[in-house]
Design an enzyme around this catalytic site. Structure first.
Site, short mmCIF file in Angstrom:
data_model
loop_
_atom_site.label_atom_id
_atom_site.label_comp_id
_atom_site.label_asym_id
_atom_site.label_seq_id
_atom_site.Cartn_x
_atom_site.Cartn_y
_atom_site.Cartn_z
N ASP A 88 -25.08 27.19 30.52
CA ASP A 88 -25.38 28.45 30.42
C ASP A 88 -26.26 28.69 29.36
O ASP A 88 -26.54 27.84 28.47
CB ASP A 88 -24.24 29.28 30.14
N GLU A 158 -20.36 28.30 27.23
CA GLU A 158 -20.30 27.74 25.93
C GLU A 158 -20.74 28.94 25.08
O GLU A 158 -20.37 29.46 23.98
CB GLU A 158 -21.13 26.60 25.68
#
Ligand code: BES
Ligand code: MN
Ligand code: MN
Length: 462
Positions: A88, A158
């Site tokens: 991500d 994250e």
């Protein structure tokens, strides 16, 4: 290892194109608008893992974004490396400040990256970095030079605090069992000065809402008599630092572990060009806690920063209004042995205490994370040190990183395994900023270094 180096040389162009394809997927985890793109990125990652020959590839569902897994078990007696990374990325805005679109990667030369750098959101953080591991694995497997078992765990949350990863790790403790966690999601000092990250800061992230009158008012009719929540919030925030730029929350420093004079001296020997640093950022001077150098301020000292603040009228022109509400997002970077949960409580108590009776405050906590220190006397660290030395021709310096990777502290507890923070980015790569980029030198150097780590680690564990 000659074959691996040749193979890397021959495949550089393809490696670059493959990464650029991944960078075209806007896998922004924070914004629900990109939910499908995040999933597409997870699928693309899984597909790459399959293609390079990992087994048991799976895209695991979570309450948030999926986790991608793949493994190669070569020998039950060999040590197992768990590769952790994140697919991500941070939101790309403000979009207008990008020189080229954030999700249309281009290669451009820069002063720091004369061989070229890939410009795109996620180029360095962390697509370019986790993908180095996939490519290094491809080569090792192809030439039968894979001396360790490998497990890939690439997550999609994250950048929003890894909310679901802890649960996944605990539920799959056996599946994920490993001897070391290998992570490339940090920086080196510069391309001539390799370093290994030996510390990450922890994080507490608060949101505050200050309410004055129950509705927006005419700032002439009421102004001067009624608390303006934005004025009040500004005063409260200003009071959180004293003249020496120390944080004024009672108890805030109680658990900060003293760093020895020897270690401080060592970390200050790392090359640091004050003049260039200021020039790069167009700042006239530094501002930070008295008694500490810039390296110390970002490495071993806790901080408090407003990340965003809003309220009142922010449209075109002038509207005379005394707003009802004011808001701020405030983060605190923490160092060993500060505890994010404790710091949240200290912040909340203090903030409520310093609020004048003319306003009401509401304090909430977002995701947080514990600080990390990596010991430098372990087999894992020594193997990483040797790998970097072989690739760069220079022994890497241990360096504390200022950023946070919230899940790392948990790896130690759940897997009872050390994490090695072997990142290849540069602090000047503009991660989280417009024009994020990743040097081609760094990308390829990483792919070259990783197999050395496997070799040394397997040999040293024998
Ligand atoms: N890769 C960074 C952390 C980092 C960058 C560490 C450079 C050391 C050097 C990571 O993706 C990141 O941005 N973490 C966030 C955590 C937060 C969103 C919970 C951070 O540090 O702000
Ligand atoms: Mn990252
Ligand atoms: Mn990040």
């Amino acid at each position: 290892m000659k074959e691996l180096k040749n193979y890397l040389e021959e495949n550089k162009q393809r490696y670059l194109e493959e990464l650029m394809e991944l960078l075209r997927i806007p896998s922004v985890s924070a914004d629900p608008k990109y939910k499908n793109d995040v999933r597409r990125m997870a699928e693309a990652t899984a597909e790459h893992l399959r293609k390079v020959g990992t087994d048991a590839v799976e895209v695991f569902e979570t309450d948030g974004h999926p986790i991608v897994y793949g493994e190669k078990m070569v020998n039950i007696k060999a040590p197992t490396v768990l590769v952790y990374g994140h697919y991500d990325v941070q939101p790309a805005d403000p979009l207008e400040l990008w020189d080229s679109p954030a999700f249309e990667p281009v290669v451009k030369k820069t002063k720091i990256h004369p061989d070229g750098a890939i410009f795109a959101r996620g180029a360095c953080d962390d697509k370019g970095q986790f993908f180095m591991h996939v490519k290094a694995f491809e080569a090792m497997l192809k030439f039968d030079k894979l001396p360790c078992n490998v497990k890939f765990m690439i997550e999609g949350e994250e950048e929003v605090g890894s909310r679901n990863l802890e649960k996944f790790c605990k539920a799959n403790k056996k599946k994920l069992a490993c001897d070391v966690v290998l992570i490339s999601d940090t920086s080196i000092i510069d391309n001539q000065t390799p370093s290994l990250t030996v510390g990450l800061r922890g994080l507490s992230y608060m949101e505050v809402e200050v309410t004055g009158p129950n509705r927006d008012l005419h700032s002439g009719v009421y102004g001067g008599a009624v608390a303006n929540p934005i004025n009040v919030l500004s005063t409260m925030i200003a009071s959180l630092h004293d003249k020496k730029r120390k944080i004024t929350i009672p108890g805030f420093y109680d658990d900060v572990k003293k760093v020895s004079a020897k270690e401080r001296k060592m970390m200050n020997q790392a090359p640091f060009d004050e003049k260039n640093y200021k020039k790069d950022l167009h700042i006239g001077d530094f501002l930070g806690e008295a008694g500490f150098t810039t390296i110390e301020r970002t490495g071993i000292r806790p901080t408090l920063d407003v990340n965003g603040m809003w309220g009142g009228y922010i449209g075109e022109g002038a509207k005379t209004v005394l707003p009802s509400k004011a808001y701020a997002k405030i983060s605190m970077r923490l160092v060993p042995d500060q505890d994010p949960n404790k710091i949240e409580k200290l912040f909340q108590r203090h903030f409520e205490k310093i609020a004048p009776p003319s306003v009401q405050v509401k304090v909430t906590a977002h995701h947080g994370g514990y600080p990390v220190v990596v010991p430098t006397n372990s087999v894992e660290y020594k193997a990483a040190e040797k790998a970097m030395e072989q690739a760069f021709g220079k022994k890497p310096l241990p360096q504390r990183g200022g950023g946070s990777i919230p899940i790392v502290a948990m790896f130690d507890q759940v897997f009872n395994a050390k994490s090695i923070l072997m990142g290849f980015g540069l602090d000047s790569d503009d991660i989280h900023s417009p024009n994020e980029h990743y040097g081609l030198f760094n990308y390829y150097k990483g792919i070259e270094t990783i197999p050395y780590f496997y070799q040394y680690y397997a040999a040293m564990k024998k």
